[in-house]
Design an enzyme around this catalytic site. Structure first.
Site, PDB file in Angstrom:
ATOM      1  N   LYS A 121       0.852  -1.194   0.000  1.00 51.97           N
ATOM      2  CA  LYS A 121       0.000   0.000   0.000  1.00 51.97           C
ATOM      3  C   LYS A 121       0.884   1.238   0.000  1.00 51.97           C
ATOM      4  CE  LYS A 121       0.878   1.604   4.280  1.00 51.97           C
ATOM      5  NZ  LYS A 121       1.461   2.923   4.575  1.00 51.97           N
ATOM      6  N   ALA A 150      10.443  -3.182   5.982  1.00 51.91           N
ATOM      7  CA  ALA A 150      10.551  -1.938   6.766  1.00 51.91           C
ATOM      8  C   ALA A 150      10.650  -0.724   5.853  1.00 51.91           C
ATOM      9  CB  ALA A 150      11.759  -2.002   7.700  1.00 51.91           C
ATOM     10  N   ALA A 151       9.673  -0.633   4.944  1.00 51.70           N
ATOM     11  CA  ALA A 151       9.757   0.371   3.884  1.00 51.70           C
ATOM     12  C   ALA A 151       8.642   1.401   3.914  1.00 51.70           C
ATOM     13  CB  ALA A 151       9.748  -0.336   2.520  1.00 51.70           C
ATOM     14  N   GLY A 152       7.652   1.242   4.825  1.00 54.45           N
ATOM     15  CA  GLY A 152       6.506   2.143   4.817  1.00 54.45           C
ATOM     16  C   GLY A 152       5.446   1.719   3.811  1.00 54.45           C
ATOM     17  N   LEU A 153       5.519   0.441   3.364  1.00 54.37           N
ATOM     18  CA  LEU A 153       4.595  -0.065   2.348  1.00 54.37           C
ATOM     19  C   LEU A 153       3.665  -1.150   2.889  1.00 54.37           C
ATOM     20  CD1 LEU A 153       7.155  -0.305  -0.605  1.00 54.37           C
ATOM     21  CD2 LEU A 153       5.433   1.477  -0.249  1.00 54.37           C
ATOM     22  N   ALA A 154       3.688  -1.366   4.206  1.00 48.02           N
ATOM     23  CA  ALA A 154       2.793  -2.319   4.882  1.00 48.02           C
ATOM     24  C   ALA A 154       2.983  -3.753   4.412  1.00 48.02           C
ATOM     25  CB  ALA A 154       1.327  -1.902   4.733  1.00 48.02           C
ATOM     26  N   ASP A 162      -2.242  -1.354  10.187  1.00 50.58           N
ATOM     27  CA  ASP A 162      -2.560  -1.372   8.756  1.00 50.58           C
ATOM     28  C   ASP A 162      -3.235  -2.662   8.307  1.00 50.58           C
ATOM     29  OD1 ASP A 162      -1.573   1.171   8.196  1.00 50.58           O
ATOM     30  OD2 ASP A 162       0.452   0.441   7.796  1.00 50.58           O
ATOM     31  N   PRO A 208       9.723  -4.481  -0.312  1.00 49.75           N
ATOM     32  CA  PRO A 208      10.860  -4.237   0.578  1.00 49.75           C
ATOM     33  C   PRO A 208      10.449  -4.262   2.047  1.00 49.75           C
ATOM     34  CG  PRO A 208      10.812  -2.619  -1.197  1.00 49.75           C
ATOM     35  CD  PRO A 208       9.541  -3.398  -1.290  1.00 49.75           C
ATOM     36  N   GLY A 247       4.517  -6.356   5.881  1.00 50.67           N
ATOM     37  CA  GLY A 247       4.195  -7.302   6.944  1.00 50.67           C
ATOM     38  C   GLY A 247       2.708  -7.341   7.243  1.00 50.67           C
ATOM     39  N   SER A 248       2.075  -6.172   7.246  1.00 47.09           N
ATOM     40  CA  SER A 248       0.633  -6.099   7.497  1.00 47.09           C
ATOM     41  C   SER A 248      -0.150  -6.779   6.381  1.00 47.09           C
ATOM     42  CB  SER A 248       0.182  -4.638   7.619  1.00 47.09           C
ATOM     43  OG  SER A 248       0.778  -4.023   8.738  1.00 47.09           O
TER      44      SER A 248
END
Length: 289
Positions: free
Chosen positions: A10, A96-100, A136, A94, A102-103
């Site tokens: 996201k 820990a990229a701010g792209l969720a 998220d 990627p 893991g979520s």
């Protein structure tokens, strides 16, 4: 029995922090949408009562720290499931990229194991469970485009934005979301016009969406990681229609409509940034089967 599930990344088209809540969390107001960059998960039932995570990426934990593990374990505990699950994660988003990433993996496990374990839960019920795992996850259960409030768990669906290219670039640094929020001074930020962004999406107004891209967390991440700001400036210089940092960073994304401009942007970034992706907006909600 096996099941393959996609877990799309996201981006935040708008991210506002309204205030610090009494429970320690921040009250958020975000517009998020999914893009065609996705992890792929293979889910398989196990006869023995355990959850096993397989991943080729050394930065992805294979134990109960993994959000995909947490998702499967939550369903097992909540519904007294005695069989186990094997979860193989092919990471394309990627870490820990701010792209969720893991979520989205956790949300994919909720949707997939709901089917494999024949729990027959609705998307709304799965999203409610997702909120127990991470901020998220609820949005990622639905996918598509949405206005998210609260900690991110109060979801209002929105229509998909006009299609365009999204060029994502992640510099080789790590950013702690918790530390970014800790250093955020709400008295100094310029708050996004969330209503204008939502209106632009409803109207299919690409220029309006570009004009209202905004993220209050940029002020913190840029201060402590100037490389992220330099990346944003470069993307503007390479001809992007609009540029914004996603989440707490460090990934920066550019919106661009024309193929030739996308290619110039992509090639320019690839000269010095290893993780660069040119993908399309997805924007539509997940199909539920």
């Amino acid at each position: 029995m096996k099941l393959l599930v996609k877990a799309p990344a996201k981006i935040n088209l708008s991210l506002d922090v309204l205030y610090k809540r009494t429970d320690g969390y921040h009250e958020l107001e975000m517009v998020m949408t999914t893009v065609d960059l996705a992890d792929r998960l293979e889910l398989e039932l196990l006869n023995d009562d355990r959850i096993v995570i397989h991943s080729q990426t050394r930065f992805v934990p294979d134990d109960d720290r993994n959000l995909a593990y947490k998702a499967a374990n939550l369903l097992k505990d909540r519904f007294n499931i005695k069989s186990g699950a094997s979860i193989t994660i092919e990471k394309n988003i990627p870490v820990a990229a701010g792209l969720a990433g893991g979520s989205s993996d956790a949300a994919a496990v909720l949707r997939g194991m709901n089917k494999l374990w024949d729990l027959r839960l609705t998307l709304d019920e799965l999203a409610e469970l997702g909120a127990e795992i991470g901020s998220d996850v609820s949005f990622c259960v639905y996918g598509g485009t949405a206005l998210a409030k609260g900690r991110g768990e109060i979801i209002t669906p929105l229509p998909p934005p006009p299609n365009c290219w999204v060029v994502l670039a992640k510099p080789a640094i790590g950013v702690s979301t918790a530390e970014v929020y800790e250093h955020l001074n709400l008295n100094e930020v310029i708050h996004p016009n969330t209503k204008a962004m939502v209106d632009a999406i409803y109207q299919g107004d690409y220029r309006g969406i570009c004009a209202n891209l905004s993220n209050v967390l940029e002020s913190v991440t840029f201060k402590y990681f100037p490389k992220v700001k330099h990346l944003k400036d470069d993307m503007k210089r390479f001809g992007a229609d609009a540029v914004l940092m996603s989440g707490s960073g460090p990934t920066v994304f550019a919106l661009v409509q024309h193929d030739s401009r996308m290619q110039r942007l992509y090639n320019g970034l690839r000269g010095y940034c290893h993780q660069v992706y040119a993908v399309r907006l997805l924007g539509k909600r997940n199909e539920f089967s």
